[in-house]
Design a protein around this motif. Structure first.
Motif, PDB file in Angstrom:
ATOM      1  N   THR A   8      16.812  -3.411  10.816  1.00 43.45           N
ATOM      2  CA  THR A   8      15.982  -3.323   9.575  1.00 43.45           C
ATOM      3  C   THR A   8      16.957  -2.455   8.541  1.00 43.45           C
ATOM      4  OG1 THR A   8      14.045  -2.674  11.212  1.00 43.45           O
ATOM      5  CG2 THR A   8      13.977  -2.305   8.780  1.00 43.45           C
ATOM      6  N   ILE A   9      16.614  -3.269   7.387  1.00 40.46           N
ATOM      7  CA  ILE A   9      17.404  -2.590   6.215  1.00 40.46           C
ATOM      8  C   ILE A   9      16.468  -1.531   5.699  1.00 40.46           C
ATOM      9  CG2 ILE A   9      18.225  -3.439   3.830  1.00 40.46           C
ATOM     10  CD1 ILE A   9      18.700  -6.220   5.130  1.00 40.46           C
ATOM     11  N   PRO A  10      17.151  -0.332   5.219  1.00 43.02           N
ATOM     12  CA  PRO A  10      16.278   0.556   4.344  1.00 43.02           C
ATOM     13  C   PRO A  10      15.674   0.004   3.106  1.00 43.02           C
ATOM     14  CG  PRO A  10      18.350   1.403   4.971  1.00 43.02           C
ATOM     15  CD  PRO A  10      18.267  -0.099   5.290  1.00 43.02           C
ATOM     16  N   THR A  11      14.530   0.530   2.739  1.00 40.65           N
ATOM     17  CA  THR A  11      13.694  -0.141   1.706  1.00 40.65           C
ATOM     18  C   THR A  11      14.394  -0.067   0.233  1.00 40.65           C
ATOM     19  OG1 THR A  11      12.397   1.776   1.229  1.00 40.65           O
ATOM     20  CG2 THR A  11      11.355   0.031   2.803  1.00 40.65           C
ATOM     21  N   LYS A  12      15.323   1.061   0.076  1.00 38.90           N
ATOM     22  CA  LYS A  12      15.913   1.240  -1.087  1.00 38.90           C
ATOM     23  C   LYS A  12      16.964   0.089  -1.711  1.00 38.90           C
ATOM     24  CE  LYS A  12      18.568   4.925  -3.927  1.00 38.90           C
ATOM     25  NZ  LYS A  12      17.253   4.483  -5.128  1.00 38.90           N
ATOM     26  N   PRO A  13      17.828  -0.452  -0.816  1.00 37.36           N
ATOM     27  CA  PRO A  13      18.328  -1.676  -1.223  1.00 37.36           C
ATOM     28  C   PRO A  13      17.864  -2.861  -1.550  1.00 37.36           C
ATOM     29  CG  PRO A  13      19.240  -0.883   1.192  1.00 37.36           C
ATOM     30  CD  PRO A  13      18.154   0.020   0.704  1.00 37.36           C
ATOM     31  N   VAL A  14      16.652  -2.983  -0.688  1.00 39.62           N
ATOM     32  CA  VAL A  14      15.690  -4.145  -1.195  1.00 39.62           C
ATOM     33  C   VAL A  14      15.281  -3.995  -2.577  1.00 39.62           C
ATOM     34  CG1 VAL A  14      13.528  -5.323  -0.020  1.00 39.62           C
ATOM     35  CG2 VAL A  14      15.136  -4.392   1.513  1.00 39.62           C
ATOM     36  N   LEU A  15      14.475  -2.780  -2.596  1.00 40.75           N
ATOM     37  CA  LEU A  15      13.978  -2.544  -4.038  1.00 40.75           C
ATOM     38  C   LEU A  15      15.272  -2.564  -5.268  1.00 40.75           C
ATOM     39  CD1 LEU A  15      11.432   0.423  -3.179  1.00 40.75           C
ATOM     40  CD2 LEU A  15      11.030  -1.694  -3.661  1.00 40.75           C
ATOM     41  N   GLU A  16      16.341  -2.300  -4.883  1.00 40.57           N
ATOM     42  CA  GLU A  16      17.253  -2.448  -5.713  1.00 40.57           C
ATOM     43  C   GLU A  16      17.517  -4.152  -6.216  1.00 40.57           C
ATOM     44  OE1 GLU A  16      20.491  -0.188  -4.050  1.00 40.57           O
ATOM     45  OE2 GLU A  16      19.981   1.674  -4.713  1.00 40.57           O
TER      46      GLU A  16
ATOM     47  N   ALA B 106       0.679  -1.298   0.072  1.00 40.45           N
ATOM     48  CA  ALA B 106      -0.036  -0.056   0.014  1.00 40.45           C
ATOM     49  C   ALA B 106       0.823   1.095   0.101  1.00 40.45           C
ATOM     50  CB  ALA B 106      -0.922   0.034   1.184  1.00 40.45           C
ATOM     51  N   ALA B 107       2.049   1.236   0.459  1.00 43.51           N
ATOM     52  CA  ALA B 107       2.853   2.400   0.368  1.00 43.51           C
ATOM     53  C   ALA B 107       4.276   1.858   0.875  1.00 43.51           C
ATOM     54  CB  ALA B 107       2.638   3.336   1.502  1.00 43.51           C
ATOM     55  N   ILE B 108       5.446   2.654   0.470  1.00 48.54           N
ATOM     56  CA  ILE B 108       6.944   2.509   0.794  1.00 48.54           C
ATOM     57  C   ILE B 108       7.414   3.725   1.217  1.00 48.54           C
ATOM     58  CG2 ILE B 108       9.009   1.570  -0.234  1.00 48.54           C
ATOM     59  CD1 ILE B 108       7.514   0.222  -2.408  1.00 48.54           C
ATOM     60  N   ASP B 109       8.087   3.740   2.203  1.00 52.22           N
ATOM     61  CA  ASP B 109       9.022   4.934   2.895  1.00 52.22           C
ATOM     62  C   ASP B 109      10.327   4.527   2.707  1.00 52.22           C
ATOM     63  OD1 ASP B 109       9.236   3.870   5.252  1.00 52.22           O
ATOM     64  OD2 ASP B 109       7.553   5.131   6.371  1.00 52.22           O
ATOM     65  N   GLU B 110      11.261   5.301   3.565  1.00 55.13           N
ATOM     66  CA  GLU B 110      12.793   4.985   3.453  1.00 55.13           C
ATOM     67  C   GLU B 110      13.039   3.923   4.318  1.00 55.13           C
ATOM     68  OE1 GLU B 110      11.352   7.774   5.091  1.00 55.13           O
ATOM     69  OE2 GLU B 110      11.273   8.871   3.216  1.00 55.13           O
ATOM     70  N   ARG B 111      12.016   3.538   5.300  1.00 53.59           N
ATOM     71  CA  ARG B 111      12.428   2.229   6.042  1.00 53.59           C
ATOM     72  C   ARG B 111      11.433   1.097   5.996  1.00 53.59           C
ATOM     73  NH1 ARG B 111      13.199   2.584  12.681  1.00 53.59           N
ATOM     74  NH2 ARG B 111      13.978   0.312  12.869  1.00 53.59           N
ATOM     75  N   TRP B 112      10.094   1.329   5.586  1.00 54.50           N
ATOM     76  CA  TRP B 112       9.049   0.428   5.822  1.00 54.50           C
ATOM     77  C   TRP B 112       8.230   0.204   4.517  1.00 54.50           C
ATOM     78  CZ3 TRP B 112      10.016  -1.834  10.256  1.00 54.50           C
ATOM     79  CH2 TRP B 112      10.438  -1.125  11.330  1.00 54.50           C
ATOM     80  N   PHE B 113       7.841  -1.112   4.456  1.00 60.64           N
ATOM     81  CA  PHE B 113       6.902  -1.474   3.389  1.00 60.64           C
ATOM     82  C   PHE B 113       5.482  -1.646   4.239  1.00 60.64           C
ATOM     83  CE2 PHE B 113      10.762  -3.205   1.692  1.00 60.64           C
ATOM     84  CZ  PHE B 113      10.889  -2.544   0.505  1.00 60.64           C
ATOM     85  N   TYR B 114       4.465  -0.890   3.789  1.00 57.59           N
ATOM     86  CA  TYR B 114       3.229  -0.887   4.358  1.00 57.59           C
ATOM     87  C   TYR B 114       2.269  -1.850   3.290  1.00 57.59           C
ATOM     88  CZ  TYR B 114       4.949   2.892   6.778  1.00 57.59           C
ATOM     89  OH  TYR B 114       5.675   3.724   7.951  1.00 57.59           O
ATOM     90  N   ILE B 115       1.903  -2.967   4.003  1.00 57.59           N
ATOM     91  CA  ILE B 115       1.149  -3.972   3.263  1.00 57.59           C
ATOM     92  C   ILE B 115      -0.254  -3.907   3.623  1.00 57.59           C
ATOM     93  CG2 ILE B 115       1.042  -6.362   2.998  1.00 57.59           C
ATOM     94  CD1 ILE B 115       3.944  -5.447   2.152  1.00 57.59           C
ATOM     95  N   GLU B 116      -1.349  -4.071   2.580  1.00 55.16           N
ATOM     96  CA  GLU B 116      -2.666  -4.024   2.887  1.00 55.16           C
ATOM     97  C   GLU B 116      -3.010  -5.630   2.512  1.00 55.16           C
ATOM     98  OE1 GLU B 116      -6.659  -1.821   1.952  1.00 55.16           O
ATOM     99  OE2 GLU B 116      -5.273  -1.704   0.538  1.00 55.16           O
TER     100      GLU B 116
END
Length: 181
Positions: free
Chosen positions: A143-151, A106-116
């Motif tokens: 916790t790993i920042p979302t950017k490296p995960v998305l990369e 549902a959303a992504i910020d620098e640290r979290w993935f928001y799952i609906e």
């Protein structure tokens, strides 16, 4: 008791779908289906609220496997964590009811993935959850920042802006006071 057999079946089915090319992107919605069994119901003869949260876990497993995140978790020694959640129950789920769980980011910020996640019972919405989730380093627990995960997933520029209600939940949760000793 945790539904280990359902977990194994979900992992096997999701892995098979991924092998057969039925993958999803991080912007897609995954779907898993179950039938409410005797192990799911409580003394009121309906699905236990804790079991609903557990089945939502299985929906997130399917999403992770089919989106390619599952392989990255193993390769990088990453794990998944739920850091917060809210849920609404609207319809009872009874023994032998067919359920479907839809899962999407549902959303992504620098640290979290928001799952609906939404559970449908006989095609009608029964419950809905919003979760703040993260990817963690299994060795450090951080916790790993979302950017490296998305990369790692091949989506370095992906952004998903929260809807107004998701943003309101994010903002309200920051005001929450956590109990102190």
């Amino acid at each position: 008791m945790y539904p280990f057999i359902r977990l194994a079946k979900t992992v096997a089915k999701s892995s098979y779908q991924a092998i057969k090319g039925k993958t999803i992107t991080p912007t897609d919605t995954s779907q898993v289906e179950f039938i409410c069994s005797i192990n799911d119901i409580d003394n009121f003869l309906e699905m236990n609220n804790g079991r609903i949260l557990t089945l939502f876990d299985l929906g997130r497993n399917d999403f992770a496997i089919r989106s390619g995140l599952g392989k990255k978790l193993l390769t990088n020694r990453w794990g998944l964590v739920v850091a917060g959640s809210t849920i609404q129950y609207r319809k009872r789920v009874r023994l032998l009811d067919r359920i479907r769980i839809d899962t999407h980011i549902a959303a992504i910020d620098e640290r979290w993935f928001y799952i609906e996640q939404v559970m449908y019972c006989n095609e009608n919405p029964a419950s809905q959850a919003l979760l703040r989730t993260g990817v963690t380093n299994l060795m450090s627990g951080k916790t790993i920042p979302t950017k490296p995960v998305l990369e790692a997933l091949g989506y370095p520029d992906l952004t998903i802006t929260p809807s107004p209600w998701v943003q309101a939940w994010i903002d309200a949760d920051k005001l929450r006071e956590f109990p102190q000793n």
